[in-house]
Enzyme design. Sequence first.
Site, PDB file in Angstrom:
ATOM      1  N   ASP B 133      63.429  16.255  46.710  1.00 16.36           N
ATOM      2  CA  ASP B 133      62.312  16.246  45.763  1.00 16.36           C
ATOM      3  C   ASP B 133      62.074  14.789  45.378  1.00 16.36           C
ATOM      4  OD1 ASP B 133      60.550  16.414  43.679  1.00 16.36           O
ATOM      5  OD2 ASP B 133      61.812  17.673  42.405  1.00 16.36           O
ATOM      6  N   ASP B 279      50.844  27.485  37.832  1.00 14.04           N
ATOM      7  CA  ASP B 279      52.075  26.708  37.967  1.00 14.04           C
ATOM      8  C   ASP B 279      53.101  27.189  36.914  1.00 14.04           C
ATOM      9  OD1 ASP B 279      53.881  24.636  38.626  1.00 14.04           O
ATOM     10  OD2 ASP B 279      52.245  23.287  39.145  1.00 14.04           O
ATOM     11  N   ASP B 392      58.023  26.428  45.049  1.00 13.24           N
ATOM     12  CA  ASP B 392      58.125  24.981  44.898  1.00 13.24           C
ATOM     13  C   ASP B 392      59.607  24.633  44.736  1.00 13.24           C
ATOM     14  OD1 ASP B 392      57.435  22.347  44.518  1.00 13.24           O
ATOM     15  OD2 ASP B 392      56.286  22.665  42.675  1.00 13.24           O
ATOM     16  N   ARG B 451      57.338  24.056  49.619  1.00 16.88           N
ATOM     17  CA  ARG B 451      57.348  22.599  49.737  1.00 16.88           C
ATOM     18  C   ARG B 451      58.410  22.134  50.735  1.00 16.88           C
ATOM     19  NH1 ARG B 451      57.895  19.026  44.372  1.00 16.88           N
ATOM     20  NH2 ARG B 451      60.099  19.538  44.633  1.00 16.88           N
ATOM     21  N   ASP B 467      54.213  16.115  46.373  1.00 17.68           N
ATOM     22  CA  ASP B 467      53.614  15.450  45.212  1.00 17.68           C
ATOM     23  C   ASP B 467      53.034  14.094  45.586  1.00 17.68           C
ATOM     24  OD1 ASP B 467      54.464  17.705  43.996  1.00 17.68           O
ATOM     25  OD2 ASP B 467      56.181  16.792  42.995  1.00 17.68           O
ATOM     26  N   HIS B 525      44.873  20.308  43.602  1.00 18.80           N
ATOM     27  CA  HIS B 525      45.989  20.438  42.661  1.00 18.80           C
ATOM     28  C   HIS B 525      46.061  19.153  41.848  1.00 18.80           C
ATOM     29  CE1 HIS B 525      49.578  21.840  40.872  1.00 18.80           C
ATOM     30  NE2 HIS B 525      50.459  21.268  41.663  1.00 18.80           N
TER      31      HIS B 525
END
Lengths: 435, 793
Positions: B133, B279, B392, B451, B467, B525
């Site tokens: 991440d 979300d 996610d 993701r 992201d 998004h």
Amino acid sequence: MSCALLLLLMSLALAMGTGAAVEIQRPRGVPLSSEQFYEENKPFTCLDGSSTIPFDRINDDYCDCRDGSDEPGTAACPNGSFHCTNAGFRPAFIPSSRINDGICDCCDTTDEYNSGATCQNTCREMGRKERESLQIMAEITKEGFMLKQQLIHEAKRGQEDKQGKLTELQGSKKGLEEKVEALRTVKETAEDPEKEAKERHLKSWEEQKELIRMEKDKTRMAEAFLELDDDADGYVSVAELQSHLELDPDSDGSLTETETQVRCLSSSSTLFLPLKSREEFLSHYQSLICDPEFIWICRNLEKEIGFDFGPSAEFAYLYSQCYELSTSEYIYRLCPFNRVSQKPKFGGSETNLGLWGQWAGPEDSLYSVMKYDHGQGCWQGPNRSTTVKLTCGKETVVTSTSEPSRCEYLMEFTTPAVCQEPASLDEVLQGHTEL
Amino acid sequence: FNSMCVCALRRQRALSLLSQDENGVVLSLGADSQRLIVSAKPFRLDIMEGREVLLSLNSRGLLAFEHLRILEDGMWEETFKSHTDSKPNGPSSISLDFSLPGVENVYGIPEHADSLKLKTTDGGDPYRLFNLDVFQYEVFNPMALYGAIPVMLSHSAQRTMGIFWLNAAETWVDISSNTAGKTVFGQMLDYVQGSSETPQTDVRWISESGIIDVFIMLGPTPTDVFSQYASLTGTQAFPPLSALAYHQCRWNYNDQEDVAAVDQGFDDHDIPYDFIWLDIEHTDGKRYFTWDPHKFPQPKDMLQGLLDKRRKMVTIVDPHIKVDSSYKIHNEIRSKGFYVKSKDGGDYEGWCWPGNSGYPDFTNPEMRAWWASMFAYDQYEGSMENMYTWNDMNEPSVFNGPEVTMHKDALHGNWENRDLHNLYGFYVQRATAEGLIERSGGVERPFVLARAFFAGSQRYGAVWTGDNAAEWDHLKISIPMCLSLGLVGVSFCGADVGGFFKSPSTELLVRWYQTGAYQPFFRAHAHLDTPRREPWLFGPENTALIREAVRQRYALLPYWYQLFYHAHHSGQPVMRPLWVEYPQDTATFSMDDQFLLGRDLLVHPVTEEGARGLTAYLPGKGEVWFDVHTFQKHNGAQNLYIPVTISSIPVFQRGGSIIPRKARVRRSSSCMEHDPYTLFVALSPKRFAQGELYIDDGHTFNFDKHKQFIHRRLFFANNALSSRNLAPGSQFTTFSWIEKIVILGASKPSKATLKTPDGKESLLEFDFDASMSVLTLRKPGVNAGVDWTVVLQ
């Protein structure tokens, strides 16, 4: 399925009030106002004039006109629109793409004639509901508008009061200033001869001193000076003189300051106050004028009078008031023309959501939206700001708050001050039942 | 070696021994005179075709296998910042080198925010594959990102091959090339002087643990490699048609009123959309499978409201589970022992959105079955059939873990996270997709976005590039990032339209919509801290520009759907680098600012700020391309300068192709289900064209289970356009019909006759635009599912 639905003949009962039925025929989706362009069995010219097509190409589910005018009742043209009559409610245009898309858009169900969607005709019900809500709104508007008149009246009076007060304060300030000025002039005019006299006096005093010195010079020169110059600073001061009774004119055994002055100025007729009290008087007036409280009052009055409280100052009553709304987590506080804030219900400090910025409604209704900005900064974001939407209501109350975007708040606020002059209910309702 | 698989053919063939001596053997690989030479000392493998070496293994002798050790008290521990890796088996690693003679271009090994053509790593970091991440990642960087697919493709004008290094541990890939350092002049000199040195790319793979398990795909064409790889890991899941439409997302849509208002906003501004997304803030305290009772008190009402407009919703379900004894999901996972364990044997815990969290062991089939059952309508309260799922943070993200992920010595059963780290996200998405299938009794196709991913993730749904940021470079990099994924099986890829972090300029937002409209997964998004950016918030002109981009997407949905059907069927990527279709055209080998959709559409979106024009490369000597907006014809194999305005989206249709569109764009794709088709026939210089039409119900598995679909071949030859059945065993009825046929590059006929299977003939009206040579046939009206022919005379 080639959807060769050519023409829908619409039978409509007109003039519902009279009960007399008049039959009209026009292609599906055409409003009454355009009926004349769709003359049966005659070639049709696209409304933009771009081409002319046979009449059977109207609503044949193929787009021939660039402006979409040949398919008012099908979804064939990307830019077409469909007219729903919505008898009992309000007629409407919807984009052609909503014809037969399985979703009921027209309350009279006419948009879904071939999609299998089961639509209920809800026009009458909607009409009734709308009339009801319009009626309620109209009542609110009416009462609100009356309240508004009152507000305007009060604002006018308040404004006059304030203007009066300010004028008065400004007047008294002016008076005080004049007095101060007069005193200053007096003081200055008094001081001029004083100065002169003082100089003269000093001069004669020096001469006298010189004389004495001359007289006693040879024998007592050193002694005499030392005697006069008590503090031995090399000069002979008034105080030093005062301590020498040989100089006392009234022989009362003391030499006062006034006496020294009178003595100095006895020849001048302009003297009417002892110097000391005049100074006190002057500073008293000056302090009145410079009093922070006085300045604050004046400034606030000026600020308040200078605010844009709406075309008739109808929003003036909100000034220096605050309105709160309690949600599950926070207490929101709107102080119109001042600030918006948010305080957690269960402890924690208050957050500034914005300071009064300006009226921010659209051009035709500027006074329907207030904008508060430059609130507390957000982490990695902008300063907080709040948009306050004003709607007509009998009461002045914050009805909702939200944060649609991070650190951008939205507040709904009702007040009679935005109520518009109500159209008569009949007019309102009539405007919505046209066929 | 555990195994090595050489996938040259669809049908497996036995290796046969050709010769043998004390130092090795020569094996025949079957066709094409391909041989495998195994040498013992020094150990190496060479794959030959004729006299040519295609690929050598261990030619540089970098094979390494660091064996496991018995732990000697703390001896192997490694510390990173405040973290400690206990390394109970000691340090371990495996490595092998591959040499690719004649190869100058290698691709794949996503996920990296880098160019399509991989760079040499001499003097820099290798490409790293380790699911992480990453906060605000940088572009043009070999650093590891959210997903890992250890598959590399090599390509030269002669051959395309692939290497699949099946290992889910942390992996590094070094690339070097003997020509990389050479200047153009140097290369030319080599050519003129006939230098003996052939270009060669050398690759070295290193993984932290596991075994050497490699699959070599010998091609020789790109299509062959895709099929060979698909035979190993499966093909792209065939998504519901609506998932290919436009998705509106934001962290976060605040409450039911907000959802309703945004939904209405799309109708008020006449912009189509199919999915609105929720979300993490929609949950009750980040407890997934729940709803915030204040903000979303009546989720079914909300979903019904969307259903009434034939629209859908996605809610987020992340794999970190709040440790909270009043939370049903947590209690069940804990009581069933389904959590990943720490090295000490207790439940592994880490910090994520809900605070202290546990991580279900998705590698455990029982855990996955239980997880899947949680998506049943009676388990996931408030869910309905028009609600789908987003996974996610499935790297997994552990805020207080080393590199924001799980400790390598955490235990999944007997396996350390070290051994299977890159597989965790794959299993999360798999379990979720299976849950969505199960809740419908196996009828409905799922849609799950994830993701993190691994080789094979394509079987379970879509992925996105994580992201990203509202910057022009991030818009540009979205193209090579999705192209790279497409090459290794993952076709359903997209980037956050507008950019996740930061706030885009209006121009960037418009350009991103225009680009995203032509990428497979099309979702806007935005980060929680950014200002709102629904399409109508930037003034009427920009609203119109965005509306137009979205409408172009919707009109093209039949073609997108057909491409995904093929991706599902045969593993061919939807979004393709040009070299896939023009493998001999060296000019295309490093191109990543334009791409193909299928074979027939070439897209060169505007990704430069303030652009007034751009140069698009139209490949194919002797071919022609038609501008899809103006119908202007351009010759192939040229660099074409195109002046652009803010409304331009340069897209070209290949001469020789037929593309179906639905011109009646409605408020959601479901609303367009029964609408008629417009066929765009772009003629080749030889006046030929062909294409396909694929139709099914758009959302169930009936296309597969019951052969309920229509698949037709459309072809134009000898002045006749015909539709013929490509799948005689299939059956499906459609209401859709052929509304219009637009023939590009046509000449004017004297008449056009439609012949239908009932033997009827009818004359079609037509319109001919001589300036652009465009022939428009008016309303054939024939059903899209039947045979028909239009003859031009």
